[in-house]
Design a protein around this motif. Structure first.
Motif, PDB file in Angstrom:
ATOM      1  N   GLU A 186       1.095  -1.047  -0.106  1.00 13.00           N
ATOM      2  CA  GLU A 186       0.007   0.148  -0.065  1.00 13.00           C
ATOM      3  C   GLU A 186       0.911   1.134  -0.115  1.00 13.00           C
ATOM      4  O   GLU A 186       1.977   1.293   0.365  1.00 13.00           O
ATOM      5  CB  GLU A 186      -0.973  -0.007   1.126  1.00 13.00           C
ATOM      6  CG  GLU A 186      -1.755  -1.212   1.453  1.00 13.00           C
ATOM      7  CD  GLU A 186      -2.888  -1.267   0.290  1.00 13.00           C
ATOM      8  OE1 GLU A 186      -3.122  -0.045  -0.491  1.00 13.00           O
ATOM      9  OE2 GLU A 186      -3.382  -2.339  -0.135  1.00 13.00           O
ATOM     10  N   GLU A 240       0.922   3.655   1.904  1.00 12.00           N
ATOM     11  CA  GLU A 240       1.529   4.004   3.161  1.00 12.00           C
ATOM     12  C   GLU A 240       2.909   3.116   3.372  1.00 12.00           C
ATOM     13  O   GLU A 240       3.685   3.702   4.427  1.00 12.00           O
ATOM     14  CB  GLU A 240       0.503   3.808   4.352  1.00 12.00           C
ATOM     15  CG  GLU A 240      -0.683   4.633   4.164  1.00 12.00           C
ATOM     16  CD  GLU A 240      -1.819   4.516   3.069  1.00 12.00           C
ATOM     17  OE1 GLU A 240      -1.459   3.338   2.572  1.00 12.00           O
ATOM     18  OE2 GLU A 240      -2.896   5.100   3.086  1.00 12.00           O
ATOM     19  N   ASP A 241       2.890   2.010   3.008  1.00 11.65           N
ATOM     20  CA  ASP A 241       3.729   1.070   3.554  1.00 11.65           C
ATOM     21  C   ASP A 241       5.089   1.503   2.825  1.00 11.65           C
ATOM     22  O   ASP A 241       6.253   1.445   3.324  1.00 11.65           O
ATOM     23  CB  ASP A 241       3.671  -0.434   2.690  1.00 11.65           C
ATOM     24  CG  ASP A 241       2.652  -0.957   3.424  1.00 11.65           C
ATOM     25  OD1 ASP A 241       2.282  -0.820   4.644  1.00 11.65           O
ATOM     26  OD2 ASP A 241       1.693  -1.783   2.717  1.00 11.65           O
ATOM     27  N   VAL A 247       6.412   4.620   2.563  1.00 12.31           N
ATOM     28  CA  VAL A 247       6.697   6.133   3.076  1.00 12.31           C
ATOM     29  C   VAL A 247       7.571   5.856   4.325  1.00 12.31           C
ATOM     30  O   VAL A 247       8.389   6.704   4.800  1.00 12.31           O
ATOM     31  CB  VAL A 247       5.550   7.037   3.238  1.00 12.31           C
ATOM     32  CG1 VAL A 247       6.203   8.314   3.607  1.00 12.31           C
ATOM     33  CG2 VAL A 247       4.963   7.162   1.691  1.00 12.31           C
ATOM     34  N   VAL A 248       7.050   5.041   5.244  1.00 16.20           N
ATOM     35  CA  VAL A 248       7.477   4.929   6.675  1.00 16.20           C
ATOM     36  C   VAL A 248       8.921   4.296   6.910  1.00 16.20           C
ATOM     37  O   VAL A 248       9.410   3.443   6.032  1.00 16.20           O
ATOM     38  CB  VAL A 248       6.594   4.120   7.679  1.00 16.20           C
ATOM     39  CG1 VAL A 248       5.088   4.580   7.603  1.00 16.20           C
ATOM     40  CG2 VAL A 248       6.432   2.616   7.230  1.00 16.20           C
ATOM     41  N   SER A 260       7.618  13.537   3.170  1.00 15.12           N
ATOM     42  CA  SER A 260       6.506  13.005   2.122  1.00 15.12           C
ATOM     43  C   SER A 260       6.692  13.566   0.861  1.00 15.12           C
ATOM     44  O   SER A 260       6.149  13.113   0.055  1.00 15.12           O
ATOM     45  CB  SER A 260       5.413  13.719   2.886  1.00 15.12           C
ATOM     46  OG  SER A 260       5.231  15.173   3.224  1.00 15.12           O
ATOM     47  N   THR A 272       6.892  12.927  -3.812  1.00 21.94           N
ATOM     48  CA  THR A 272       6.091  11.936  -3.559  1.00 21.94           C
ATOM     49  C   THR A 272       6.354  10.456  -4.308  1.00 21.94           C
ATOM     50  O   THR A 272       7.120  10.643  -5.032  1.00 21.94           O
ATOM     51  CB  THR A 272       4.669  12.351  -4.232  1.00 21.94           C
ATOM     52  OG1 THR A 272       4.567  12.706  -5.641  1.00 21.94           O
ATOM     53  CG2 THR A 272       4.053  13.572  -3.661  1.00 21.94           C
ATOM     54  N   GLN A 317       4.180  -3.876  13.023  1.00 18.27           N
ATOM     55  CA  GLN A 317       2.647  -3.522  13.139  1.00 18.27           C
ATOM     56  C   GLN A 317       2.067  -4.195  14.392  1.00 18.27           C
ATOM     57  O   GLN A 317       2.499  -5.376  14.588  1.00 18.27           O
ATOM     58  CB  GLN A 317       2.000  -3.837  12.059  1.00 18.27           C
ATOM     59  CG  GLN A 317       2.428  -3.377  10.738  1.00 18.27           C
ATOM     60  CD  GLN A 317       2.367  -2.006  10.270  1.00 18.27           C
ATOM     61  OE1 GLN A 317       1.701  -1.085  11.075  1.00 18.27           O
ATOM     62  NE2 GLN A 317       3.404  -1.637   9.689  1.00 18.27           N
TER      63      GLN A 317
END
Ligand SMILES: [Fe+2]
Length: 436
Positions: free
Chosen positions: A43, A45-46, A48-49, A112, A115, A172
């Motif tokens: 995804e 979100e995965d 970027v972290v 962030s 992108t 997680q």
């Protein structure tokens, strides 16, 4: 592996010029596609972290592997691909001090921007520019060598991506599965007694064969005197490691190196990285998800300190890098077996893996007790790529053998991986050795 796959091997540099360039171009486009495939199952979100300082966000890998070609192939030709290049040069240079200042590794997850969409556009621009270079038929021998290194570099990052993805999804509170992918196959590994392979004292050759691609840290090839030794014929499994824990392994300072004991105390260590206890039962996170701990699987994701303490508990020791290389060199086919290492040309991502031979080659990187240091006569080149390996030769240990996340065609007996003794997010395991 089909016969055609072999032509994708960028290390076939002995071929005639045109054939060599075609082979290299195919390898280049394939490795670029495969890196994107690894991330396609995440995804956004995965991507970027950054849950630990040593873990990089997947989007950074996507950008950095492009920057490598931009910086070392295109910029010297004044072919910078984007008006963003100066910014990207600062953000996506990893550690090449000769290339100027760069963003901190520990803070890659703070950003962030650019992108993911902008980074994917950057990737396409770089891939297209390199393909254009091939088609212009103006590549020099030196540029071909740098592109071959860039392909190997991106393969290294494919493995790093899988390490980082496992860390991101596995940390997680409710660990997520990476699609249906497996790392160590839970069904196919048989339990068998630990056996020992014996080698008498001898003088042997070590280091890279110059007929194929190798990194500078594998050279020069040289002779060494090796005393007689025994090498375990398989990796240590979870059941054996559990016995170590049950016997107070993490509570007995006499088993640990001083630095290792300090590491255990400071970090309250008590089990391998991806083990967790739920309702009195041990579970292990694999890329396919959380599952009951399988005692027959090789114990994985452990530090050098843990591997060393376990070896002492077993009244054994860790092998030297040369003892493992000596065994692997005896069987040249060891690194070309069908089941050894995942094949980017055949799989979207690593498929379930079993022990591919009697020696467990290609399952987990094996810690050695060899400090990562230069071979006799080693010199770093006086170029930016001279920073690739040599400057890390302090406070790290050599690992041998490759792992389930290592791309096929990226391994050889002389390969020297290296990590800090406390690192355990790589796919690491334990092989024991003894003196004869
Ligand atoms: Fe890199």
């Amino acid at each position: 592996m089909t016969s055609n796959n072999r032509s994708l091997d960028p290390t076939n540099l002995g071929q005639k010029n045109t054939e060599q360039k075609t082979s290299l171009l195919e390898a280049f486009t394939e490795v670029r596609r495969q890196t994107e495939q690894i991330c396609a199952h995440l995804e956004i979100e995965d991507l970027v972290v950054q849950p630990a300082a040593y873990v990089s966000p997947p989007k950074w890998h996507l950008a950095h592997t492009s920057w490598f070609f931009d910086c070392f192939v295109l910029e010297p030709l004044n072919l910078a691909q984007t008006s963003q290049s100066p910014k990207y040069h600062y953000l996506f240079n990893s550690y090449y001090k000769s290339q100027g200042e760069h963003w901190l590794q520990s803070e890659r997850g703070q950003l962030s921007r650019p992108t993911v969409k902008e980074i994917m556009l950057y990737r396409q621009q770089i891939t297209g520019a390199i393909v254009d270079l091939f088609e212009s038929n103006s590549l020099s021998k030196k540029q071909i060598e740098v592109i071959a290194t860039g392909i190997q570099h991106e393969q290294q990052h494919q493995e790093l991506l899988l390490m980082d993805i496992k860390f991101i999804l596995g940390h997680q509170p409710w660990p997520a599965a990476y699609e249906s992918v497996a790392d160590l196959d839970k069904n196919l590994l048989p339990a068998r007694a630990l056996g020992w392979l014996e080698s008498t004292e001898n003088i042997s050759l070590f280091g890279a064969n110059l007929n194929a691609f190798s990194y500078d840290n594998e050279r020069p090839r040289h002779r060494r005197w090796i005393s007689g030794f025994q090498l375990a014929d398989r990796l240590i499994n979870n059941g054996e490691y559990m016995d170590f824990m049950t016997d107070g392994g993490y509570r007995r300072p006499e088993l640990w190196l001083s630095d290792g004991w300090d590491w255990v105390q400071k970090n309250q260590m008590g089990h391998p990285l991806y083990w967790r206890k739920q309702n009195h039962h041990w579970e292990e996170y694999q890329l396919r998800g959380l599952e009951p701990l399988n005692p027959n699987l090789p114990v994985s994701h452990i530090s050098f300190y843990e591997a060393d303490a376990f070896a002492r508990w077993m009244d054994a020791r860790l092998p030297t890098e040369f003892e493992i290389e000596a065994y692997c060199s005896k069987d040249k086919a060891l690194f070309e077996k069908e089941t050894a290492f995942w094949d980017p040309s055949e799989a979207v991502y690593p498929s379930p893996r079993r022990a591919c031979d009697e020696f467990d080659t290609g399952l987990l990187w094996q810690w050695t007790n060899s400090a990562y240091s230069p071979y006799p006569g080693f010199r770093t080149t006086n170029t930016a790529l001279g920073e690739y390996n040599g400057k890390f030769m302090a406070n790290q240990y050599v690992l041998k053998g490759g792992c389930v996340a290592t791309p096929k065609h990226h391994m050889r007996a002389s390969y020297r991986n290296f990590y800090r003794p406390s690192d355990r997010w790589a796919f690491t395991g334990i092989r024991l050795a003894k003196d004869l």
